[in-house]
Design a protein around this motif. Structure first.
Motif, PDB file in Angstrom:
ATOM      1  N   GLY A 240       0.819  -1.199   0.000  1.00  0.00           N
ATOM      2  CA  GLY A 240       0.000   0.000   0.000  1.00  0.00           C
ATOM      3  C   GLY A 240       0.850   1.245   0.000  1.00  0.00           C
ATOM      4  N   HIS A 241       0.208   2.379  -0.250  1.00  0.00           N
ATOM      5  CA  HIS A 241       0.916   3.658  -0.268  1.00  0.00           C
ATOM      6  C   HIS A 241       1.169   4.126   1.146  1.00  0.00           C
ATOM      7  CE1 HIS A 241       2.176   7.629  -1.513  1.00  0.00           C
ATOM      8  NE2 HIS A 241       1.260   8.157  -0.728  1.00  0.00           N
ATOM      9  N   ARG A 242       2.350   4.680   1.379  1.00  0.00           N
ATOM     10  CA  ARG A 242       2.684   5.201   2.688  1.00  0.00           C
ATOM     11  C   ARG A 242       3.272   6.588   2.534  1.00  0.00           C
ATOM     12  NH1 ARG A 242       6.967   1.768   1.367  1.00  0.00           N
ATOM     13  NH2 ARG A 242       9.047   2.555   1.858  1.00  0.00           N
ATOM     14  N   PRO A 243       3.048   7.468   3.496  1.00  0.00           N
ATOM     15  CA  PRO A 243       3.572   8.832   3.382  1.00  0.00           C
ATOM     16  C   PRO A 243       5.071   8.873   3.586  1.00  0.00           C
ATOM     17  CG  PRO A 243       2.491   8.523   5.495  1.00  0.00           C
ATOM     18  CD  PRO A 243       2.252   7.278   4.707  1.00  0.00           C
ATOM     19  N   ALA A 244       5.726   9.734   2.786  1.00  0.00           N
ATOM     20  CA  ALA A 244       7.172   9.982   2.904  1.00  0.00           C
ATOM     21  C   ALA A 244       7.930   8.662   2.917  1.00  0.00           C
ATOM     22  CB  ALA A 244       7.467  10.825   4.141  1.00  0.00           C
ATOM     23  N   ARG A 245       8.804   8.487   3.917  1.00  0.00           N
ATOM     24  CA  ARG A 245       9.628   7.277   4.008  1.00  0.00           C
ATOM     25  C   ARG A 245       9.236   6.420   5.216  1.00  0.00           C
ATOM     26  NH1 ARG A 245      13.939   7.380   0.610  1.00  0.00           N
ATOM     27  NH2 ARG A 245      14.430   9.379  -0.384  1.00  0.00           N
ATOM     28  N   ALA A 246       7.957   6.417   5.538  1.00  0.00           N
ATOM     29  CA  ALA A 246       7.500   5.590   6.645  1.00  0.00           C
ATOM     30  C   ALA A 246       7.695   4.111   6.325  1.00  0.00           C
ATOM     31  CB  ALA A 246       6.025   5.880   6.940  1.00  0.00           C
ATOM     32  N   LYS A 247       7.875   3.313   7.353  1.00  0.00           N
ATOM     33  CA  LYS A 247       8.118   1.886   7.187  1.00  0.00           C
ATOM     34  C   LYS A 247       6.837   1.061   7.259  1.00  0.00           C
ATOM     35  CE  LYS A 247      12.630   2.158   6.907  1.00  0.00           C
ATOM     36  NZ  LYS A 247      13.369   1.761   5.681  1.00  0.00           N
ATOM     37  N   THR A 248       5.712   1.689   7.558  1.00  0.00           N
ATOM     38  CA  THR A 248       4.451   0.971   7.663  1.00  0.00           C
ATOM     39  C   THR A 248       3.374   1.715   6.886  1.00  0.00           C
ATOM     40  OG1 THR A 248       3.892   2.157   9.713  1.00  0.00           O
ATOM     41  CG2 THR A 248       5.038   0.037   9.926  1.00  0.00           C
TER      42      THR A 248
END
Length: 403
Positions: A240-248
């Motif tokens: 799925g899409h995640r904001p910025a460089r988040a790992k989850t």
């Protein structure tokens, strides 16, 4: 009984080959197809037909051609047939990637090629600017790959064209490119152009104008596409899409997630791009590597030992391996030096022992692949504290014995 026949290279010929094989053996799983490649539409068609595809290195066939080393397609086909029938030859059947793994591998390889194209076109742009427009190098301030500079060169690719632009127009251009300081950008351009510069021949400037504009446009397209690929890599790894460089991600979709994608991203030194390269080359079926050494050999990180008589010679680099994975692991090892507490001491110890930079990185990458294999086997993400504690316990007896 061995039969030789030719088929046309196309859908009709491939279908005829499949029908003829099924006439000899009704069970497609019992049909072993030995090929000198593991990729392509032919391989995918044979796998979909249910055949057992066995890829081999072309050197394996070349070593069996006889003393004359004569290259002949019919003879190579006969050799491949004998390899398929030899029960003592350890040939590994091809385990194809799934849909997600195939996409991840394809876009990661395309991204590697795009990065090479980006460096090549960037060097060509720099050479052209040094030849006819050296002031542009100063305007770029050391960053010829920035979007603002590339758009500037695409619109005004010569010194005369850029000098005719007013400060207000430069400021508006910088604002349209979302530059943080449009006024400072306009002042830097005007100040740089006002300094004395060597003048190139008008004919050469006219000739290089199109080349500079073309290189800037190509770099902008490569930059945009690589960002899209990086975003897609992150989506495939975590579902799925995640904001910025988040790992989850908030709502991951297991059906669209690469297996163990979070494990790859938990390894120090692996971002979206590098994690996608490593995961895409290993594939969803990591169980095909029964031991860590099997994965290390596949990546070309395990050394080769040759023994003859009383001599023993260690070859530091394997010649037959997945070069895409090998390059990714070396880059992973280099990035992990600044992101892992034990990687830097490990690298420094190898350098102090007399290893070169490449050899030390290969040994560090070898260790990372072993850790990755165990994490995949256990189904757990990497934990630096746990590994550091295990490493200290393993090194404690050696330290006490030396003391």
């Amino acid at each position: 009984m061995i039969k030789q026949f030719r088929i046309p290279h196309g859908p009709e010929g491939i279908n005829r080959l499949i029908e003829r094989c099924l006439e000899l053996e009704p069970d497609p799983a019992e049909i072993r197809v030995v090929l000198e490649t593991r990729h392509g539409l032919l391989v995918e068609t044979l796998v979909e037909a249910g055949f057992t595809v066995v890829p081999v290195n072309p050197d394996l066939v070349a070593r069996r051609r006889g003393p004359a080393r004569k290259k002949d397609d019919a003879e190579d086909a006969r050799i491949c047939c004998l390899l398929a029938l030899d029960t003592y030859t350890e040939l590994r059947a091809l385990i194809p990637h799934g849909q997600i793994g195939a996409e991840l591998r394809a876009i990661s390889r395309d991204d590697v090629r795009a990065a090479r194209d980006e460096r090549r076109v960037g060097n060509r742009l720099r050479a052209d600017l040094l030849a006819v427009f050296p002031a542009a190098i100063e305007i770029a301030d050391g960053d010829l790959s920035s979007a603002v500079f590339l758009k500037l060169m695409e619109r005004w690719p010569s010194a005369d064209a850029l000098a005719a632009v007013s400060r207000e127009e430069l400021g508006a251009f910088a604002r349209s490119c979302r530059h943080g300081w449009p006024g400072r950008f306009a002042d830097r351009v005007i100040q740089t152009l006002s300094q004395p510069q060597l003048n190139a021949q008008p004919g050469l400037v006219q000739a290089k104008t199109g080349s500079i504009r073309l290189a800037a446009a190509q770099l902008l397209l490569l930059r945009t596409q690589r960002r899209l690929w990086e975003r897609r890599m992150g989506e495939l790894l975590l579902g799925g899409h995640r904001p910025a460089r988040a790992k989850t991600v908030k709502d991951p979709d297991p059906a669209k997630t690469f297996p163990a994608g979070e494990i790859y991203l938990s390894m120090p030194g692996l971002g979206d791009r590098l994690a996608a390269r490593v995961a895409g080359e290993i594939g969803e079926h990591w169980h095909q590597f029964a031991t860590p050494n099997a994965l290390q050999c596949y990546a070309g990180q395990a050394p080769v030992t040759r023994r003859s008589g009383r001599s023993e010679h260690t070859v530091a680099r394997r010649l037959a391996f997945n070069r895409y994975l090998g390059e990714a692991v070396l880059q992973w090892a280099f990035c992990s030096i600044t992101r892992s507490a034990w990687a830097r001491p490990f690298y420094n110890a190898k350098i102090a022992a007399g290893d070169r930079h490449s050899s030390a990185l290969r040994k560090l990458g070898n260790r990372w692949l072993e850790l990755l294999w165990h994490c995949l086997r256990l189904g757990r993400t990497y934990n630096e504290d746990v590994h550091t504690a295990n490493r200290n316990r393993a090194l404690a007896p050696t330290t006490q014995a030396e003391g």
